[in-house]
Design a protein around this motif. Sequence first.
Motif, short mmCIF file in Angstrom:
data_model
loop_
_atom_site.label_atom_id
_atom_site.label_comp_id
_atom_site.label_asym_id
_atom_site.label_seq_id
_atom_site.Cartn_x
_atom_site.Cartn_y
_atom_site.Cartn_z
N PHE A 54 0.89 -1.34 -0.09
CA PHE A 54 0.03 0.10 -0.06
C PHE A 54 0.83 1.24 -0.04
CE2 PHE A 54 -3.04 -2.90 1.88
CZ PHE A 54 -4.11 -2.71 1.39
N LEU A 55 0.51 2.26 -0.81
CA LEU A 55 0.86 3.62 -0.72
C LEU A 55 -0.21 4.34 0.08
CD1 LEU A 55 3.22 5.18 -1.77
CD2 LEU A 55 2.05 5.97 -3.34
N ILE A 56 -0.09 4.93 1.29
CA ILE A 56 -1.06 5.47 2.16
C ILE A 56 -1.00 7.09 2.30
CG2 ILE A 56 -1.87 5.16 4.43
CD1 ILE A 56 -0.25 2.56 4.68
N ALA A 57 -2.00 7.65 1.92
CA ALA A 57 -2.23 9.16 2.10
C ALA A 57 -2.65 9.16 3.45
CB ALA A 57 -3.29 9.57 0.87
N ILE A 58 -2.21 9.96 4.33
CA ILE A 58 -2.45 10.12 5.58
C ILE A 58 -2.83 11.55 6.12
CG2 ILE A 58 -1.64 9.92 8.32
CD1 ILE A 58 0.46 7.67 7.05
N GLU A 59 -3.83 11.90 6.51
CA GLU A 59 -4.41 13.16 6.90
C GLU A 59 -4.24 13.36 8.24
OE1 GLU A 59 -5.69 17.14 6.48
OE2 GLU A 59 -4.87 15.94 5.14
N VAL A 60 -3.75 14.16 8.78
CA VAL A 60 -3.68 14.37 10.23
C VAL A 60 -4.50 15.59 10.90
CG1 VAL A 60 -1.96 14.52 12.18
CG2 VAL A 60 -1.24 13.38 10.34
N LYS A 61 -5.23 15.34 11.59
CA LYS A 61 -5.98 16.57 12.27
C LYS A 61 -6.00 16.34 13.85
CE LYS A 61 -8.00 18.07 8.63
NZ LYS A 61 -7.58 19.38 8.14
N THR A 62 -5.59 17.59 14.40
CA THR A 62 -5.53 17.86 15.83
C THR A 62 -6.66 18.63 16.30
OG1 THR A 62 -3.41 17.33 15.58
CG2 THR A 62 -3.61 18.27 17.55
N ARG A 63 -7.08 18.45 17.33
CA ARG A 63 -7.90 19.37 18.11
C ARG A 63 -7.54 19.44 19.68
NH1 ARG A 63 -8.43 20.50 13.41
NH2 ARG A 63 -10.36 20.54 12.29
N SER A 64 -8.15 20.50 20.45
CA SER A 64 -8.07 20.47 21.77
C SER A 64 -9.26 19.75 22.32
CB SER A 64 -7.90 21.76 22.20
OG SER A 64 -9.21 22.52 22.10
N ASN A 66 -11.43 20.89 24.15
CA ASN A 66 -12.82 21.73 24.36
C ASN A 66 -13.25 21.90 23.14
OD1 ASN A 66 -11.83 22.26 27.17
ND2 ASN A 66 -10.54 23.73 26.27
N THR A 67 -13.02 21.28 21.97
CA THR A 67 -13.87 21.39 20.65
C THR A 67 -14.93 20.52 20.88
OG1 THR A 67 -12.12 19.84 19.52
CG2 THR A 67 -11.78 22.37 19.53
N LEU A 68 -16.06 21.12 19.90
CA LEU A 68 -17.41 20.12 19.82
C LEU A 68 -17.19 19.04 18.70
CD1 LEU A 68 -19.74 23.11 20.20
CD2 LEU A 68 -19.07 21.54 21.91
N ILE A 69 -16.24 19.21 17.87
CA ILE A 69 -16.19 18.21 17.07
C ILE A 69 -14.97 17.20 16.93
CG2 ILE A 69 -15.24 19.81 15.06
CD1 ILE A 69 -16.74 18.42 12.76
N ILE A 107 -6.06 13.36 16.51
CA ILE A 107 -5.45 13.62 17.75
C ILE A 107 -6.21 14.72 18.57
CG2 ILE A 107 -3.23 14.25 18.75
CD1 ILE A 107 -1.88 13.75 15.98
N VAL A 108 -6.51 14.16 19.68
CA VAL A 108 -7.24 15.37 20.66
C VAL A 108 -6.20 15.24 21.92
CG1 VAL A 108 -9.21 15.66 22.11
CG2 VAL A 108 -9.49 14.52 19.91
#
Length: 127
Positions: A54-64, A66-69, A107-108
Amino acid sequence: MSVINLSILSVIRKANLILSLPDLTKPLNTSVIASSTFNFNRKEIDIIAQKEQFLIAIEVKTRSQNTLIEPWKAVNKIKQQNIIEAMNAYVKEFQNNLSVRFDVISIVVKEDKCVFNHIKDAFYPTF
């Protein structure tokens, strides 16, 4: 989900963090970061990794905390399409014939720790 100490996280580059995730470390020697932050026409992929076939496209999202989503929910249809277009350009540019997979790392940040979740096959290209 896994928890990592924030002080450790602060000294680890994003690419190294992804390789340390439990889902990607079996076995570690087969995971390779092919690219970190690949850009194509203002479209971006945070990390491109190669593991086995596999060639893997990785999207990294970080929030605190306290966020609702949840962070992964920010990867909406428009963002997915942008990642798919960028990955198509990457595959074409480097003439890679591996199967492509699209993952999201969510990531939270909670006080002095981070909770992360690796979502394999988070989305698929649609036509």
